[in-house]
Motif scaffolding. Structure first.
Motif, PDB file in Angstrom:
ATOM      1  N   ASP A  52       0.884  -1.330  -0.180  1.00 15.75           N
ATOM      2  CA  ASP A  52      -0.015   0.048  -0.030  1.00 15.75           C
ATOM      3  C   ASP A  52       0.790   1.310  -0.049  1.00 15.75           C
ATOM      4  OD1 ASP A  52      -2.289  -1.646  -0.033  1.00 15.75           O
ATOM      5  OD2 ASP A  52      -2.682  -1.241   2.096  1.00 15.75           O
ATOM      6  N   PHE A  53       1.663   1.222   0.835  1.00 14.97           N
ATOM      7  CA  PHE A  53       2.755   2.433   0.978  1.00 14.97           C
ATOM      8  C   PHE A  53       3.415   2.689  -0.481  1.00 14.97           C
ATOM      9  CE2 PHE A  53       3.495   1.634   5.612  1.00 14.97           C
ATOM     10  CZ  PHE A  53       2.967   2.962   5.854  1.00 14.97           C
ATOM     11  N   GLN A  54       3.847   1.630  -0.958  1.00 16.13           N
ATOM     12  CA  GLN A  54       4.577   1.663  -2.380  1.00 16.13           C
ATOM     13  C   GLN A  54       3.501   2.396  -3.647  1.00 16.13           C
ATOM     14  OE1 GLN A  54       7.539   0.830  -3.431  1.00 16.13           O
ATOM     15  NE2 GLN A  54       7.245   1.666  -5.445  1.00 16.13           N
ATOM     16  N   GLN A  55       2.138   1.868  -3.469  1.00 18.74           N
ATOM     17  CA  GLN A  55       1.235   2.394  -4.470  1.00 18.74           C
ATOM     18  C   GLN A  55       1.049   3.834  -4.209  1.00 18.74           C
ATOM     19  OE1 GLN A  55      -2.487   0.251  -4.075  1.00 18.74           O
ATOM     20  NE2 GLN A  55      -3.522   0.946  -5.994  1.00 18.74           N
ATOM     21  N   SER A  56       0.873   4.093  -2.858  1.00 17.31           N
ATOM     22  CA  SER A  56       0.552   5.375  -2.374  1.00 17.31           C
ATOM     23  C   SER A  56       1.395   6.418  -3.027  1.00 17.31           C
ATOM     24  CB  SER A  56       0.321   5.624  -1.018  1.00 17.31           C
ATOM     25  OG  SER A  56      -0.854   4.908  -0.571  1.00 17.31           O
ATOM     26  N   PHE A  57       2.950   6.037  -2.886  1.00 17.91           N
ATOM     27  CA  PHE A  57       4.056   6.787  -3.246  1.00 17.91           C
ATOM     28  C   PHE A  57       4.078   6.992  -4.807  1.00 17.91           C
ATOM     29  CE2 PHE A  57       6.652   5.080   0.791  1.00 17.91           C
ATOM     30  CZ  PHE A  57       5.561   5.686   1.529  1.00 17.91           C
ATOM     31  N   GLU A  58       3.609   5.913  -5.413  1.00 21.57           N
ATOM     32  CA  GLU A  58       3.764   6.097  -6.904  1.00 21.57           C
ATOM     33  C   GLU A  58       2.660   6.923  -7.592  1.00 21.57           C
ATOM     34  OE1 GLU A  58       6.084   4.814  -8.794  1.00 21.57           O
ATOM     35  OE2 GLU A  58       7.243   4.023  -7.114  1.00 21.57           O
ATOM     36  N   ARG A  59       1.603   6.738  -6.798  1.00 20.43           N
ATOM     37  CA  ARG A  59       0.206   7.571  -6.959  1.00 20.43           C
ATOM     38  C   ARG A  59       0.603   9.268  -6.827  1.00 20.43           C
ATOM     39  NH1 ARG A  59      -4.317   9.024  -9.486  1.00 20.43           N
ATOM     40  NH2 ARG A  59      -5.871   9.509  -7.904  1.00 20.43           N
ATOM     41  N   GLY A  60       1.353   9.392  -5.685  1.00 21.62           N
ATOM     42  CA  GLY A  60       1.630  10.763  -5.517  1.00 21.62           C
ATOM     43  C   GLY A  60       2.650  11.215  -6.580  1.00 21.62           C
ATOM     44  N   LEU A  61       3.376  10.506  -7.005  1.00 23.28           N
ATOM     45  CA  LEU A  61       4.331  10.612  -8.049  1.00 23.28           C
ATOM     46  C   LEU A  61       3.830  11.110  -9.365  1.00 23.28           C
ATOM     47  CD1 LEU A  61       7.356   8.862  -7.237  1.00 23.28           C
ATOM     48  CD2 LEU A  61       7.563  11.042  -7.090  1.00 23.28           C
ATOM     49  N   ASP A  62       2.747  10.342  -9.456  1.00 24.48           N
ATOM     50  CA  ASP A  62       2.009  10.412 -10.789  1.00 24.48           C
ATOM     51  C   ASP A  62       0.981  11.879 -10.559  1.00 24.48           C
ATOM     52  OD1 ASP A  62       0.846   9.690 -13.298  1.00 24.48           O
ATOM     53  OD2 ASP A  62      -1.026   9.240 -12.356  1.00 24.48           O
ATOM     54  N   LEU A  63       0.486  11.978  -9.531  1.00 23.86           N
ATOM     55  CA  LEU A  63      -0.345  13.176  -9.338  1.00 23.86           C
ATOM     56  C   LEU A  63       0.463  14.391  -9.476  1.00 23.86           C
ATOM     57  CD1 LEU A  63      -2.458  12.107  -6.140  1.00 23.86           C
ATOM     58  CD2 LEU A  63      -3.441  12.387  -8.421  1.00 23.86           C
ATOM     59  N   LEU A  64       1.792  14.496  -9.079  1.00 23.84           N
ATOM     60  CA  LEU A  64       2.439  15.701  -9.105  1.00 23.84           C
ATOM     61  C   LEU A  64       2.880  16.038 -10.491  1.00 23.84           C
ATOM     62  CD1 LEU A  64       4.960  15.097  -6.077  1.00 23.84           C
ATOM     63  CD2 LEU A  64       3.355  16.634  -6.228  1.00 23.84           C
ATOM     64  N   ASP A  65       2.982  14.885 -11.302  1.00 20.61           N
ATOM     65  CA  ASP A  65       3.276  15.085 -12.851  1.00 20.61           C
ATOM     66  C   ASP A  65       2.159  15.883 -13.363  1.00 20.61           C
ATOM     67  OD1 ASP A  65       5.440  13.833 -12.489  1.00 20.61           O
ATOM     68  OD2 ASP A  65       5.022  11.841 -13.414  1.00 20.61           O
TER      69      ASP A  65
ATOM     70  N   TRP B  48      -3.192  11.771  -0.205  1.00 19.21           N
ATOM     71  CA  TRP B  48      -4.664  11.878  -0.278  1.00 19.21           C
ATOM     72  C   TRP B  48      -5.121  13.141  -0.423  1.00 19.21           C
ATOM     73  CZ3 TRP B  48      -6.208   8.264   4.210  1.00 19.21           C
ATOM     74  CH2 TRP B  48      -5.611   6.929   4.071  1.00 19.21           C
ATOM     75  N   SER B  49      -4.547  14.194   0.421  1.00 21.35           N
ATOM     76  CA  SER B  49      -4.891  15.547   0.324  1.00 21.35           C
ATOM     77  C   SER B  49      -4.560  16.200  -1.036  1.00 21.35           C
ATOM     78  CB  SER B  49      -4.164  16.489   1.411  1.00 21.35           C
ATOM     79  OG  SER B  49      -4.203  15.993   2.528  1.00 21.35           O
ATOM     80  N   LEU B  50      -3.473  15.899  -1.779  1.00 21.50           N
ATOM     81  CA  LEU B  50      -3.161  16.370  -2.857  1.00 21.50           C
ATOM     82  C   LEU B  50      -4.489  15.809  -4.057  1.00 21.50           C
ATOM     83  CD1 LEU B  50      -1.645  17.625  -4.873  1.00 21.50           C
ATOM     84  CD2 LEU B  50      -0.225  15.850  -5.372  1.00 21.50           C
ATOM     85  N   SER B  51      -4.703  14.617  -3.765  1.00 26.10           N
ATOM     86  CA  SER B  51      -5.735  14.145  -4.770  1.00 26.10           C
ATOM     87  C   SER B  51      -6.937  14.885  -4.584  1.00 26.10           C
ATOM     88  CB  SER B  51      -5.850  12.389  -4.589  1.00 26.10           C
ATOM     89  OG  SER B  51      -7.004  11.944  -5.371  1.00 26.10           O
TER      90      SER B  51
END
Length: 108
Positions: A24-37, A95-98
């Motif tokens: 879950d951590f891995q998925q969240s970190f990857e999601r965060g990087l994608d959101l930042l893009d 989550w907040s960024l999303s």
């Protein structure tokens, strides 16, 4: 990291709980990087995006190191809360960024 002697069943239970959490951590970190893009300045300015990106990359590297250490350990190994707590905080930031992106009409 915490390494203590434990029974086989306790070690199995630790793996059953910890492995999905690490996934879950891995998925969240990857999601965060994608959101930042895909994050515009009106949601998060450039400096804040860069700072969050660096924290996500650092956490991802720490997570990979923790997985490698656990895999190399001769006995099941837990992770210290001092290691995991910052990762939880980072997940909340993702989550907040999303939510901010959704509120701004961006497709996260």
């Amino acid at each position: 990291m915490v390494s203590t002697p434990m029974s086989d069943s306790a070690g199995e239970l630790l793996d059953q709980v910890l492995n999905p959490l690490l996934d879950d951590f891995q998925q969240s970190f990857e999601r965060g990087l994608d959101l930042l893009d895909h994050c515009p300045d009106r949601v998060l300015d450039h400096a804040a995006r860069d700072a969050l990106r660096q924290r996500l990359l650092q956490a991802r590297a720490e997570l990979q190191a923790a997985r490698a250490l656990r895999a190399a350990a001769p006995a099941p190994m837990a992770l210290d809360m001092a290691t995991i707590s910052p990762w939880h905080a980072l997940v909340l930031e993702v989550w907040s960024l999303s939510a901010a992106l959704r509120h701004a009409g961006q497709q996260p």
